[in-house]
Write a protein that holds these residues in place. Structure first.
Motif, short mmCIF file in Angstrom:
data_model
loop_
_atom_site.label_atom_id
_atom_site.label_comp_id
_atom_site.label_asym_id
_atom_site.label_seq_id
_atom_site.Cartn_x
_atom_site.Cartn_y
_atom_site.Cartn_z
N ARG A 1 -125.35 -60.86 -132.33
CA ARG A 1 -125.75 -60.32 -130.99
C ARG A 1 -124.66 -60.17 -129.88
NH1 ARG A 1 -129.89 -64.37 -129.94
NH2 ARG A 1 -131.31 -63.17 -131.45
N GLU A 2 -123.61 -60.97 -130.03
CA GLU A 2 -122.49 -60.96 -129.16
C GLU A 2 -121.55 -59.77 -129.39
OE1 GLU A 2 -120.78 -64.87 -128.64
OE2 GLU A 2 -122.50 -65.58 -127.74
N ILE A 3 -121.49 -59.65 -130.70
CA ILE A 3 -120.40 -58.58 -131.07
C ILE A 3 -120.70 -57.08 -131.27
CG2 ILE A 3 -119.11 -59.98 -132.62
CD1 ILE A 3 -120.44 -58.44 -134.85
N VAL A 4 -122.31 -56.97 -130.87
CA VAL A 4 -122.77 -55.58 -131.00
C VAL A 4 -122.46 -54.61 -129.74
CG1 VAL A 4 -124.96 -54.36 -130.93
CG2 VAL A 4 -124.75 -56.00 -132.46
N PRO A 5 -122.25 -55.28 -128.55
CA PRO A 5 -122.07 -54.50 -127.43
C PRO A 5 -120.54 -53.80 -127.77
CG PRO A 5 -123.26 -56.24 -126.53
CD PRO A 5 -123.04 -56.52 -128.26
N ALA A 6 -119.66 -54.92 -128.09
CA ALA A 6 -118.26 -54.33 -128.39
C ALA A 6 -118.23 -53.46 -129.49
CB ALA A 6 -117.38 -55.70 -128.72
N LEU A 7 -118.99 -53.54 -130.45
CA LEU A 7 -119.04 -52.55 -131.71
C LEU A 7 -119.18 -51.20 -131.05
CD1 LEU A 7 -120.26 -54.69 -134.70
CD2 LEU A 7 -118.04 -53.63 -134.32
N ARG A 8 -120.40 -50.94 -130.44
CA ARG A 8 -120.98 -49.63 -129.84
C ARG A 8 -119.80 -49.10 -128.93
NH1 ARG A 8 -126.35 -52.16 -128.51
NH2 ARG A 8 -127.68 -51.51 -130.30
N VAL A 9 -119.04 -50.12 -128.13
CA VAL A 9 -118.06 -49.30 -127.19
C VAL A 9 -116.92 -48.85 -128.38
CG1 VAL A 9 -116.07 -49.90 -125.57
CG2 VAL A 9 -118.50 -50.72 -125.26
N PHE A 10 -116.46 -49.69 -129.30
CA PHE A 10 -115.45 -49.27 -130.22
C PHE A 10 -115.91 -48.01 -130.87
CE2 PHE A 10 -113.48 -49.58 -134.13
CZ PHE A 10 -112.09 -49.64 -133.96
N VAL A 11 -116.96 -47.86 -131.53
CA VAL A 11 -117.25 -46.89 -132.43
C VAL A 11 -117.63 -45.77 -131.49
CG1 VAL A 11 -119.05 -46.11 -133.67
CG2 VAL A 11 -118.29 -48.40 -134.09
N SER A 12 -118.37 -45.88 -130.17
CA SER A 12 -118.71 -44.69 -129.36
C SER A 12 -117.40 -43.83 -129.02
CB SER A 12 -119.48 -44.87 -128.47
OG SER A 12 -119.21 -45.80 -127.53
N VAL B 1 -123.19 -45.90 -137.08
CA VAL B 1 -122.06 -46.53 -137.66
C VAL B 1 -122.15 -47.90 -137.45
CG1 VAL B 1 -119.65 -46.69 -137.38
CG2 VAL B 1 -120.84 -44.34 -137.73
N VAL B 2 -122.32 -48.17 -136.20
CA VAL B 2 -122.49 -49.69 -135.62
C VAL B 2 -123.41 -50.45 -136.83
CG1 VAL B 2 -123.59 -51.23 -134.01
CG2 VAL B 2 -122.09 -49.45 -133.30
N GLN B 3 -124.66 -50.00 -137.07
CA GLN B 3 -125.53 -50.59 -138.30
C GLN B 3 -124.75 -50.72 -139.42
OE1 GLN B 3 -128.38 -51.97 -137.38
NE2 GLN B 3 -128.23 -51.36 -135.39
N ALA C 1 -114.88 -52.16 -138.68
CA ALA C 1 -115.49 -51.13 -137.72
C ALA C 1 -114.65 -49.90 -137.86
CB ALA C 1 -115.48 -51.68 -136.23
N ARG C 2 -113.31 -50.07 -137.99
CA ARG C 2 -112.31 -49.09 -137.98
C ARG C 2 -112.80 -48.04 -139.46
NH1 ARG C 2 -107.57 -51.39 -138.02
NH2 ARG C 2 -107.82 -51.32 -140.41
N ASN C 3 -112.81 -48.85 -140.40
CA ASN C 3 -113.25 -48.12 -141.90
C ASN C 3 -114.43 -47.48 -141.74
OD1 ASN C 3 -110.62 -49.05 -142.65
ND2 ASN C 3 -111.51 -50.96 -143.64
N ALA C 4 -115.45 -48.11 -141.18
CA ALA C 4 -116.88 -47.46 -141.16
C ALA C 4 -116.62 -46.15 -140.13
CB ALA C 4 -118.03 -48.48 -140.50
N THR C 5 -115.98 -46.20 -139.19
CA THR C 5 -115.81 -45.04 -138.41
C THR C 5 -114.96 -43.95 -139.18
OG1 THR C 5 -115.74 -46.69 -136.33
CG2 THR C 5 -114.82 -44.53 -136.07
N PHE C 6 -114.07 -44.32 -139.69
CA PHE C 6 -113.32 -43.38 -140.55
C PHE C 6 -114.08 -42.76 -141.84
CE2 PHE C 6 -108.91 -45.49 -139.70
CZ PHE C 6 -108.70 -44.63 -138.61
N ASP C 7 -115.10 -43.63 -142.43
CA ASP C 7 -116.03 -43.08 -143.35
C ASP C 7 -116.87 -42.17 -142.42
OD1 ASP C 7 -114.89 -44.66 -145.20
OD2 ASP C 7 -116.46 -46.21 -145.13
N ALA C 8 -117.50 -42.33 -141.35
CA ALA C 8 -118.32 -41.40 -140.75
C ALA C 8 -117.78 -40.26 -140.47
CB ALA C 8 -118.93 -42.19 -139.55
#
Length: 174
Positions: free
Chosen positions: A17-28, A40-42, A69-76
């Protein structure tokens, strides 16, 4: 994360629950498309879940999570690039849309299908109708329904599954 590795479900839930907002910012910040970013967050959360046993509590959690997160973003981004290489833009898309054959949205549903759709829960019925009857994209349908693309896809999938059962039952009754 260390507590989650030791089987503390509450700690794991709090962590996610606590990491989702930071992941959304990182990925978006890297993708700039809200629907793609949420997917990608999912994927990051799924990857984190699958790889949680590899986390070493003696090392910092943040860099480990950012690597996932970086690897998932690169994959996308790679997938988007591969799609862009295969797809071509159509010239005069408006003209082509006007000349196309009538869609399923123009054809009435069979009485059997209408009855089966009417038996679905409202959220599932709406998702199926938006995607397959009105032929909206998942993003357009999600916006219309006021939910995320992922949530709409889940509703639609559950609706399809229920429709198959309803229609199979109707065949036996006929």
């Amino acid at each position: 994360m260390a507590a989650a590795q030791d089987g503390d479900a509450a700690a794991y839930e709090t962590l996610l629950r606590e990491i989702v907002p930071a992941l959304r910012v990182f990925v978006s910040a890297r993708l700039r498309e809200s629907a793609a970013s949420e997917d990608v967050v999912q994927n990051v959360l799924l990857s984190l879940h699958r790889a949680r046993h590899t986390y070493q509590p003696s090392r910092p959690f943040g860099p480990w999570l950012r690597a996932i997160a970086r690897n998932a973003t690169f994959d996308a981004l790679r997938a988007r690039g591969r799609r862009a290489e295969r797809e071509l833009a159509l010239p005069d898309a408006d003209r082509i849309a006007d000349e196309r054959e009538p869609s399923r949205a123009d054809a009435p549903l069979s009485p059997r299908m209408s009855r089966a759709l009417a038996e679905l829960p409202p959220a599932q019925r709406e998702a199926v109708e938006l995607i397959h009857v009105r032929e909206l994209s998942a993003a357009e349908a999600a916006e219309h329904a006021g939910v995320s693309v992922s949530a709409l896809k889940v509703r639609a999938h559950r609706g399809y599954k229920a429709l198959r059962k309803l229609l199979a039952g109707a065949e036996r009754d006929d």
